[in-house]
Design a protein around this motif. Structure first.
Motif, PDB file in Angstrom:
ATOM      1  N   ASN A  89       0.814  -1.229   0.000  1.00 13.49           N
ATOM      2  CA  ASN A  89       0.000   0.000   0.000  1.00 13.49           C
ATOM      3  C   ASN A  89       0.841   1.271   0.000  1.00 13.49           C
ATOM      4  O   ASN A  89       0.451   2.298   0.540  1.00 13.49           O
ATOM      5  CB  ASN A  89      -0.935   0.023   1.210  1.00 13.49           C
ATOM      6  CG  ASN A  89      -1.940  -1.094   1.163  1.00 13.49           C
ATOM      7  OD1 ASN A  89      -2.457  -1.405   0.105  1.00 13.49           O
ATOM      8  ND2 ASN A  89      -2.203  -1.724   2.288  1.00 13.49           N
ATOM      9  N   ASN A 287      -2.107   9.621   3.243  1.00  9.41           N
ATOM     10  CA  ASN A 287      -1.275   8.605   2.593  1.00  9.41           C
ATOM     11  C   ASN A 287      -0.433   7.907   3.663  1.00  9.41           C
ATOM     12  O   ASN A 287       0.774   8.014   3.690  1.00  9.41           O
ATOM     13  CB  ASN A 287      -0.378   9.244   1.526  1.00  9.41           C
ATOM     14  CG  ASN A 287       0.342   8.201   0.686  1.00  9.41           C
ATOM     15  OD1 ASN A 287      -0.172   7.104   0.485  1.00  9.41           O
ATOM     16  ND2 ASN A 287       1.523   8.535   0.191  1.00  9.41           N
ATOM     17  N   LEU A 291      -3.062   5.457  -0.151  1.00 10.09           N
ATOM     18  CA  LEU A 291      -4.022   6.554  -0.277  1.00 10.09           C
ATOM     19  C   LEU A 291      -5.349   6.175   0.358  1.00 10.09           C
ATOM     20  O   LEU A 291      -5.886   5.089   0.093  1.00 10.09           O
ATOM     21  CB  LEU A 291      -4.237   6.891  -1.752  1.00 10.09           C
ATOM     22  CG  LEU A 291      -3.081   7.580  -2.465  1.00 10.09           C
ATOM     23  CD1 LEU A 291      -3.355   7.648  -3.964  1.00 10.09           C
ATOM     24  CD2 LEU A 291      -2.848   8.965  -1.895  1.00 10.09           C
ATOM     25  N   ARG A 333      -1.708   8.419  -9.754  1.00 16.81           N
ATOM     26  CA  ARG A 333      -2.020   7.538  -8.626  1.00 16.81           C
ATOM     27  C   ARG A 333      -3.321   7.951  -7.953  1.00 16.81           C
ATOM     28  O   ARG A 333      -4.152   7.102  -7.613  1.00 16.81           O
ATOM     29  CB  ARG A 333      -0.876   7.542  -7.613  1.00 16.81           C
ATOM     30  CG  ARG A 333       0.341   6.781  -8.091  1.00 16.81           C
ATOM     31  CD  ARG A 333       1.431   6.752  -7.044  1.00 16.81           C
ATOM     32  NE  ARG A 333       0.988   6.135  -5.798  1.00 16.81           N
ATOM     33  CZ  ARG A 333       1.768   5.991  -4.735  1.00 16.81           C
ATOM     34  NH1 ARG A 333       3.025   6.446  -4.773  1.00 16.81           N
ATOM     35  NH2 ARG A 333       1.305   5.421  -3.642  1.00 16.81           N
ATOM     36  N   ARG A 336      -6.410   7.020 -10.137  1.00 20.07           N
ATOM     37  CA  ARG A 336      -6.774   5.606 -10.052  1.00 20.07           C
ATOM     38  C   ARG A 336      -7.551   5.307  -8.772  1.00 20.07           C
ATOM     39  O   ARG A 336      -8.413   4.422  -8.758  1.00 20.07           O
ATOM     40  CB  ARG A 336      -5.538   4.720 -10.129  1.00 20.07           C
ATOM     41  CG  ARG A 336      -4.885   4.681 -11.508  1.00 20.07           C
ATOM     42  CD  ARG A 336      -3.873   3.562 -11.611  1.00 20.07           C
ATOM     43  NE  ARG A 336      -2.726   3.755 -10.732  1.00 20.07           N
ATOM     44  CZ  ARG A 336      -1.608   4.407 -11.099  1.00 20.07           C
ATOM     45  NH1 ARG A 336      -1.499   4.908 -12.322  1.00 20.07           N
ATOM     46  NH2 ARG A 336      -0.605   4.514 -10.253  1.00 20.07           N
ATOM     47  N   LYS A 337      -7.248   6.029  -7.710  1.00 19.93           N
ATOM     48  CA  LYS A 337      -7.876   5.752  -6.420  1.00 19.93           C
ATOM     49  C   LYS A 337      -9.207   6.485  -6.239  1.00 19.93           C
ATOM     50  O   LYS A 337     -10.168   5.923  -5.693  1.00 19.93           O
ATOM     51  CB  LYS A 337      -6.908   6.166  -5.302  1.00 19.93           C
ATOM     52  CG  LYS A 337      -7.402   5.883  -3.902  1.00 19.93           C
ATOM     53  CD  LYS A 337      -7.385   4.404  -3.598  1.00 19.93           C
ATOM     54  CE  LYS A 337      -7.763   4.131  -2.139  1.00 19.93           C
ATOM     55  NZ  LYS A 337      -7.709   2.716  -1.811  1.00 19.93           N
ATOM     56  N   TRP A 338      -9.286   7.731  -6.677  1.00 21.04           N
ATOM     57  CA  TRP A 338     -10.406   8.584  -6.292  1.00 21.04           C
ATOM     58  C   TRP A 338     -11.341   8.988  -7.431  1.00 21.04           C
ATOM     59  O   TRP A 338     -12.438   9.493  -7.155  1.00 21.04           O
ATOM     60  CB  TRP A 338      -9.869   9.872  -5.648  1.00 21.04           C
ATOM     61  CG  TRP A 338      -9.276   9.658  -4.295  1.00 21.04           C
ATOM     62  CD1 TRP A 338      -9.394   8.554  -3.502  1.00 21.04           C
ATOM     63  CD2 TRP A 338      -8.481  10.593  -3.558  1.00 21.04           C
ATOM     64  NE1 TRP A 338      -8.720   8.736  -2.325  1.00 21.04           N
ATOM     65  CE2 TRP A 338      -8.151   9.980  -2.320  1.00 21.04           C
ATOM     66  CE3 TRP A 338      -8.007  11.886  -3.813  1.00 21.04           C
ATOM     67  CZ2 TRP A 338      -7.374  10.616  -1.359  1.00 21.04           C
ATOM     68  CZ3 TRP A 338      -7.244  12.510  -2.854  1.00 21.04           C
ATOM     69  CH2 TRP A 338      -6.929  11.889  -1.631  1.00 21.04           C
ATOM     70  N   ARG A 341     -14.982   7.610  -7.224  1.00 18.82           N
ATOM     71  CA  ARG A 341     -15.654   7.656  -5.921  1.00 18.82           C
ATOM     72  C   ARG A 341     -16.991   8.389  -5.995  1.00 18.82           C
ATOM     73  O   ARG A 341     -17.170   9.275  -6.789  1.00 18.82           O
ATOM     74  CB  ARG A 341     -14.752   8.320  -4.889  1.00 18.82           C
ATOM     75  CG  ARG A 341     -13.548   7.448  -4.543  1.00 18.82           C
ATOM     76  CD  ARG A 341     -12.940   7.828  -3.232  1.00 18.82           C
ATOM     77  NE  ARG A 341     -12.499   6.633  -2.538  1.00 18.82           N
ATOM     78  CZ  ARG A 341     -12.030   6.612  -1.307  1.00 18.82           C
ATOM     79  NH1 ARG A 341     -11.973   7.737  -0.626  1.00 18.82           N
ATOM     80  NH2 ARG A 341     -11.656   5.500  -0.735  1.00 18.82           N
TER      81      ARG A 341
END
Length: 341
Positions: A89, A287, A291, A333, A336-338, A341
């Motif tokens: 992570n 972080n 994240l 990055r 890709r994560k948020w 949402r």
């Protein structure tokens, strides 16, 4: 109510190990839980002290975590050594390049500068980060950490070969105690002009109490929220000289674009520095174990919209109010994560 300090740490450790498993590459047992256990014990006491659990001693140096084995431990090669803990992570603990040292005036620890990118430095002020920007002609600081951290800021300024009055600007991402705690003392020492969103400024100017939040989703987040958040805590008030809002571009350190990012806090902002060089994200997310969400939200729907808003931007690096900076490829990055949402 969770029990005493050791019981709290044990519960954190149990939960995190269950979710994330242990670290590879460390002798014995060095799970991610040690990171959170040290972090939240430190936050609860509101002191930037070394936390000590079991056979590992945890050292914070500019957001890096270090597992130092006691002299009685021998590894498989039969030598006593300091080893780094690498994890999943995006959390990697490395051997310190910069060691903390005691400030002889008040006993607090001063940290050597940790460069994020050229002319931008991360300053851990308690368990919250500040960012020091050097434009050559003047300095700007984003956020002011917990109380009692003014000596860390002044030490960092001197390490740049500057004097306290070169710090001309103090910009706040939001008004929470871990971001304004040393603000009044910093202003007193430097004369810096202060900036904050108008929604949050009145609370900073009275020193609290703070608006209520709810913990971010997840068991670990609820436990952390219970240890960390103290909405009735009072800070030394700080006068806000200038209000800043969405769309403003501050002529500071080569340009700081203000982006309103409510959710965690109604008056929270992020700052895009020098075009697309770096985002200073505040607490739109953290972080720590990769994240993730901030500790809590005043309004989670707004918080998700703010995360998507940040995910639509372009920037090379990002600094967070809590956790490690990302020095390159940051917007990819975060997208890709948020973005979904």
């Amino acid at each position: 109510m969770i029990g005493n300090g050791s019981q709290k740490i044990g519960l954190i450790r149990e939960v995190v190990v269950g979710r994330h498993g242990g670290y590879a590459g460390c002798p014995g047992d060095c799970p991610q839980a040690w990171l959170l256990a040290a972090r939240f014990e430190d936050a609860e006491r509101r002191r930037d002290q070394r936390a000590s659990q079991s056979r590992f001693r945890i050292h914070w140096t500019a957001s890096d975590l270090h597992c130092k084995l006691p002299s009685s431990y021998s590894d498989t090669q039969g030598t006593n050594t300091e080893r780094a803990c690498g994890g999943s992570n995006g959390v990697t603990a490395v051997k310190a390049r910069h060691r903390p040292h005691a400030n002889p005036q008040n006993g607090s620890r001063a940290l050597e500068l940790m460069k994020i990118i050229d002319n931008a430095y991360l300053l851990p002020l308690g368990t919250a980060n500040a960012v020091l920007l050097d434009s050559g002609s003047e300095l700007a600081l984003v956020d002011a950490g917990f109380p009692g951290k003014v000596s860390v800021v002044l030490d960092a300024i001197r390490q740049l070969g500057r004097n306290p009055h070169d710090l001309r600007h103090l910009i706040f991402t939001h008004h929470h105690p871990d971001h304004i705690g040393s603000a009044a003392a910093i202003v007193q020492e430097t004369g810096a002009i202060t900036y904050m969103h108008p929604i949050d400024a009145p609370i900073a100017e009275t020193g609290g109490p703070f608006r209520p939040m709810r913990p971010a989703p997840g068991l670990m987040e609820r436990i952390a929220y219970r240890f960390f958040w103290r909405r009735h805590e009072r800070m030394e008030p700080v006068s806000i000289d200038r209000h800043i809002t969405e769309g403003d571009t501050l002529p500071i350190a080569g340009g700081l674009q203000v982006i309103h990012t409510p959710g965690h806090c109604a008056g929270q902002i992020a700052l895009l520095w020098q075009g697309e060089r770096m985002l200073i994200a505040g607490d739109v997310g953290m972080n720590i174990l990769g994240l993730g969400d901030p500790l809590g939200f005043e309004n989670m729907e707004e918080g998700r919209r703010s995360q998507r808003k940040i995910a639509a931007l372009r920037f090379d690096a990002v600094a967070f109010g809590h956790g490690r900076s990302i020095r390159s490829g940051a917007s990819d990055r975060i997208r890709r994560k948020w973005a979904a949402r």
